[in-house]
Design a protein around this motif. Structure first.
Motif, PDB file in Angstrom:
ATOM      1  N   SER A 132       0.818  -1.225   0.000  1.00 25.44           N
ATOM      2  CA  SER A 132       0.000   0.000   0.000  1.00 25.44           C
ATOM      3  C   SER A 132       0.849   1.271   0.000  1.00 25.44           C
ATOM      4  N   LYS A 133       2.125   1.120   0.366  1.00 20.77           N
ATOM      5  CA  LYS A 133       2.998   2.306   0.374  1.00 20.77           C
ATOM      6  C   LYS A 133       3.179   2.860  -1.040  1.00 20.77           C
ATOM      7  N   VAL A 134       3.088   1.963  -2.042  1.00 25.07           N
ATOM      8  CA  VAL A 134       3.287   2.408  -3.434  1.00 25.07           C
ATOM      9  C   VAL A 134       2.150   3.332  -3.884  1.00 25.07           C
ATOM     10  N   PRO A 135       0.873   2.880  -3.818  1.00 28.16           N
ATOM     11  CA  PRO A 135      -0.188   3.797  -4.279  1.00 28.16           C
ATOM     12  C   PRO A 135      -0.250   5.100  -3.488  1.00 28.16           C
TER      13      PRO A 135
ATOM     14  N   THR B   2      12.358   7.624   2.512  1.00 28.60           N
ATOM     15  CA  THR B   2      11.543   7.200   1.366  1.00 28.60           C
ATOM     16  C   THR B   2      10.130   6.835   1.811  1.00 28.60           C
ATOM     17  N   PRO B   3       9.114   7.092   0.977  1.00 30.05           N
ATOM     18  CA  PRO B   3       7.741   6.704   1.353  1.00 30.05           C
ATOM     19  C   PRO B   3       7.515   5.193   1.331  1.00 30.05           C
ATOM     20  N   LEU B   4       8.521   4.408   0.961  1.00 23.28           N
ATOM     21  CA  LEU B   4       8.330   2.953   0.887  1.00 23.28           C
ATOM     22  C   LEU B   4       8.842   2.216   2.125  1.00 23.28           C
ATOM     23  N   VAL B   5       9.228   2.924   3.202  1.00 22.12           N
ATOM     24  CA  VAL B   5       9.438   2.276   4.512  1.00 22.12           C
ATOM     25  C   VAL B   5       8.395   2.863   5.461  1.00 22.12           C
ATOM     26  N   ASN B   6       8.210   2.208   6.625  1.00 20.64           N
ATOM     27  CA  ASN B   6       7.116   2.634   7.511  1.00 20.64           C
ATOM     28  C   ASN B   6       7.150   4.128   7.815  1.00 20.64           C
ATOM     29  N   ALA B   7       8.328   4.649   8.197  1.00 23.41           N
ATOM     30  CA  ALA B   7       8.397   6.056   8.597  1.00 23.41           C
ATOM     31  C   ALA B   7       7.937   6.969   7.453  1.00 23.41           C
ATOM     32  N   GLY B   8       8.500   6.765   6.270  1.00 23.29           N
ATOM     33  CA  GLY B   8       8.139   7.610   5.123  1.00 23.29           C
ATOM     34  C   GLY B   8       6.688   7.415   4.707  1.00 23.29           C
TER      35      GLY B   8
ATOM     36  N   ASP C  47       0.516  16.454   9.394  1.00 19.62           N
ATOM     37  CA  ASP C  47      -0.884  16.531   9.831  1.00 19.62           C
ATOM     38  C   ASP C  47      -0.908  15.995  11.262  1.00 19.62           C
ATOM     39  N   ASP C  48      -2.087  15.840  11.804  1.00 19.35           N
ATOM     40  CA  ASP C  48      -2.220  15.272  13.140  1.00 19.35           C
ATOM     41  C   ASP C  48      -1.533  13.888  13.193  1.00 19.35           C
ATOM     42  N   VAL C  49      -0.775  13.631  14.240  1.00 18.85           N
ATOM     43  CA  VAL C  49      -0.012  12.377  14.329  1.00 18.85           C
ATOM     44  C   VAL C  49      -0.940  11.161  14.365  1.00 18.85           C
ATOM     45  N   ASP C  50      -1.971  11.228  15.200  1.00 21.41           N
ATOM     46  CA  ASP C  50      -2.846  10.056  15.352  1.00 21.41           C
ATOM     47  C   ASP C  50      -3.615   9.761  14.066  1.00 21.41           C
ATOM     48  N   ILE C  51      -4.081  10.812  13.393  1.00 20.61           N
ATOM     49  CA  ILE C  51      -4.780  10.610  12.114  1.00 20.61           C
ATOM     50  C   ILE C  51      -3.832   9.949  11.105  1.00 20.61           C
ATOM     51  N   SER C  52      -2.607  10.435  11.064  1.00 28.21           N
ATOM     52  CA  SER C  52      -1.650   9.932  10.067  1.00 28.21           C
ATOM     53  C   SER C  52      -1.330   8.461  10.315  1.00 28.21           C
ATOM     54  N   LEU C  53      -1.100   8.110  11.586  1.00 28.25           N
ATOM     55  CA  LEU C  53      -0.799   6.714  11.915  1.00 28.25           C
ATOM     56  C   LEU C  53      -2.014   5.827  11.642  1.00 28.25           C
ATOM     57  N   ASP C  54      -3.199   6.329  12.002  1.00 25.57           N
ATOM     58  CA  ASP C  54      -4.398   5.518  11.778  1.00 25.57           C
ATOM     59  C   ASP C  54      -4.615   5.259  10.281  1.00 25.57           C
ATOM     60  N   LEU C  55      -4.394   6.280   9.460  1.00 26.81           N
ATOM     61  CA  LEU C  55      -4.568   6.081   8.011  1.00 26.81           C
ATOM     62  C   LEU C  55      -3.571   5.055   7.479  1.00 26.81           C
ATOM     63  N   TYR C  56      -2.350   5.133   7.973  1.00 25.05           N
ATOM     64  CA  TYR C  56      -1.328   4.166   7.553  1.00 25.05           C
ATOM     65  C   TYR C  56      -1.751   2.744   7.957  1.00 25.05           C
ATOM     66  N   THR C  57      -2.211   2.599   9.202  1.00 27.24           N
ATOM     67  CA  THR C  57      -2.602   1.272   9.698  1.00 27.24           C
ATOM     68  C   THR C  57      -3.781   0.740   8.890  1.00 27.24           C
ATOM     69  N   ARG C  58      -4.714   1.632   8.578  1.00 30.39           N
ATOM     70  CA  ARG C  58      -5.894   1.228   7.819  1.00 30.39           C
ATOM     71  C   ARG C  58      -5.534   0.825   6.394  1.00 30.39           C
ATOM     72  N   GLN C  59      -4.650   1.598   5.776  1.00 25.58           N
ATOM     73  CA  GLN C  59      -4.313   1.251   4.384  1.00 25.58           C
ATOM     74  C   GLN C  59      -3.573  -0.087   4.325  1.00 25.58           C
TER      75      GLN C  59
END
Ligand code: GLU
Length: 321
Positions: free
Chosen positions: A71-74, A116-122, A187-199
Motif C-alpha cells: 500500500s505504500k506504493v499507491p 523514502t515513502p516505501l518504509v514505515n516512517a516515510g 498533519d495530526d499524528v494520530d490521524i496519520s498513523l491511523d490512516l497508515y494502519t488502515r491502508q
C-alpha cells in the motif's frame, strides 16, 4: 538488442513459474500481527497484466489478503499527484535506508534528512501529506479512491486485520512520534498513523495488484479501464523508488536476482513493474527472515528468467500477439 516476445510466451512462462514455485517450501507467516499468523499458508496466486490489458491468473488470485506494505506504493503515487514528485522528494525523500521496514534507527540516523515513502516512517509521513488536511474520512477516501483507480476495482478493508494491527502497532506509534519530533509529520499524528494502519489492512487480490503494476508500467494509463490515473512522469519516479527500496535491506539482492523493481508486504504479496511491458503480482503467506514472501519471490524470479527479461538488460523488448 531489439527483440520480441509473444503474449503466449508470457502466458506459458507464467504458468510454468506458478507450477514450479508451488512446490517450494520454507518461510513462515508473519506472526507479529496476530491476524496474519492464522492465514492458510498454502494459499498461492500469480497474476500478470500486460500493458494492453491482457491478464493471466494462476491459483488463488481472487483471495483477498492484507495488502500491508504494498500500500505504500499507491499512497506515494497519490502524494506525488497532490504535491508533485519534487514535493515528495523534499518532504520525505527517495533514499534507501538499507535497514528493516520498521527501523527507528533509520530515523535517528537521518533525522535531518528524509528517507523514502516505501518504509514505515516515510509511509506514515506520506499519509500525513494527503489532502485534505485534518479530515480523516476525506483523506481515507482519497487513499482508497486512488487504489481503486490504479487497480480498476476497489480494495476492501479487512476489519479483523485493522483491529489486530491497531492493537499491536506500538513500534509504528514510536515512529510517528519520533517523526513529529523531527518535524516530518505534516498533519495530526494520530490521524496519520491511523490512516497508515488502515491502508495496510486493506484486502486486495493478486489480480488487482497486477493491474496496479500494469498501470504503473503503462505510464499511469490503466490498461483495463483505459483511464489515465496519474501524470506519466510519475511512473519513472515510483518505479525508481521500488527499485531502490522495495525489498528493504534486501533490495539489492532482489533486483540482482530478479531484474524487476517490486514491492513486498508482510501479508505475503509482491507487486512488480516491468516498465512498458507488464505488472506482475504474486501472493503466498510464508515469509523469509526479512519479511518477504518466499513463493512469491520464487515465482516472479522464475518468470523473469524464463523470459530472459531484466530492467537493466539493455534489450528493447516488445510484446506481440
Ligand atoms: N503494517 C505493517 C507494519 O507496519 C506493514 C509492514 C510490511 O508489510 O512490510 O508493520
Amino acid at each position: 538488442m531489439e527483440r520480441t516476445i509473444t503474449v503466449s510466451d508470457i502466458r506459458k512462462a507464467a504458468q510454468e513459474a506458478y507450477n514450479e514455485a508451488k512446490g517450494v517450501k520454507g518461510g513462515a507467516n508473519a506472526d507479529y500481527i496476530p491476524y496474519l499468523a492464522n492465514i492458510d499458508p498454502e494459499l498461492f496466486g500469480l497474476s500478470i497484466t500486460l500493458t494492453d490489458g491482457t491478464s493471466f491468473n494462476f491459483g488463488d488470485t481472487e483471495y483477498r489478503f492484507g495488502i500491508e506494505s504494498v500500500s505504500k506504493v499507491p499512497t506515494a503515487i497519490l502524494a506525488m499527484i497532490q504535491h508533485t514528485p519534487d514535493g515528495v522528494l523534499e518532504r520525505i525523500g527517495a533514499d534507501a535506508t538499507g535497514l528493516p521496514f520498521n527501523s527507528i534507527f533509520a530515523i535517528l540516523l537521518e533525522n535531518d534528512h528524509p528517507s523514502t515513502p516505501l518504509v514505515n516512517a516515510g509511509a506514515i509521513a506520506a499519509c500525513s501529506m494527503i489532502a485534505p488536511q485534518g479530515a480523516t474520512d476525506d483523506k481515507w477516501k482519497a487513499i482508497t479512491d486512488n487504489i481503486t483507480a490504479l487497480c480498476g476495482s476497489a480494495p476492501e478493508l479487512i476489519d479483523e486485520l485493522y483491529e489486530s494491527e491497531t492493537a499491536t502497532n506500538f513500534n509504528n506509534r514510536a515512529i510517528s512520534w519520533l517523526l513529529k519530533n523531527y518535524g516530518r509529520i505534516y498533519d495530526d499524528v494520530d490521524i496519520s498513523l491511523d490512516l497508515y494502519t488502515r491502508q495496510c489492512s486493506l484486502g486486495i487480490t493478486s489480480a488487482q495488484l497486477a493491474v496496479m503494476g500494469a498501470t504503473i508500467a503503462n505510464r499511469g494509463l490503466n490498461p483495463v479501464t483505459a483511464k489515465q490515473v496519474f501524470d506519466p512522469a510519475i511512473s519513472a519516479k515510483i518505479t525508481t523508488m521500488m527499485a531502490s527500496v522495495g525489498f528493504y535491506q534486501h533490495t539489492g539482492d532482489w533486483l540482482y536476482t530478479s531484474g524487476i523493481p517490486a514491492k513486498t508486504g508482510v501479508g505475503g504479496g509482491v507487486m512488480g513493474v516491468m516498465p512498458g511491458l507488464f505488472g506482475i503480482a504474486a501472493f503466498a503467506p510464508p515469509l523469509d527472515g526479512a519479511g518477504n514472501s518466499v513463493k512469491a519471490q520464487t515465482a516472479i524470479r522464475l518468470l523473469m528468467s524464463k523470459l530472459d527479461l531484466g530492467i537493466f538488460s539493455g534489450d528493447k523488448v516488445s510484446v506481440v500477439s
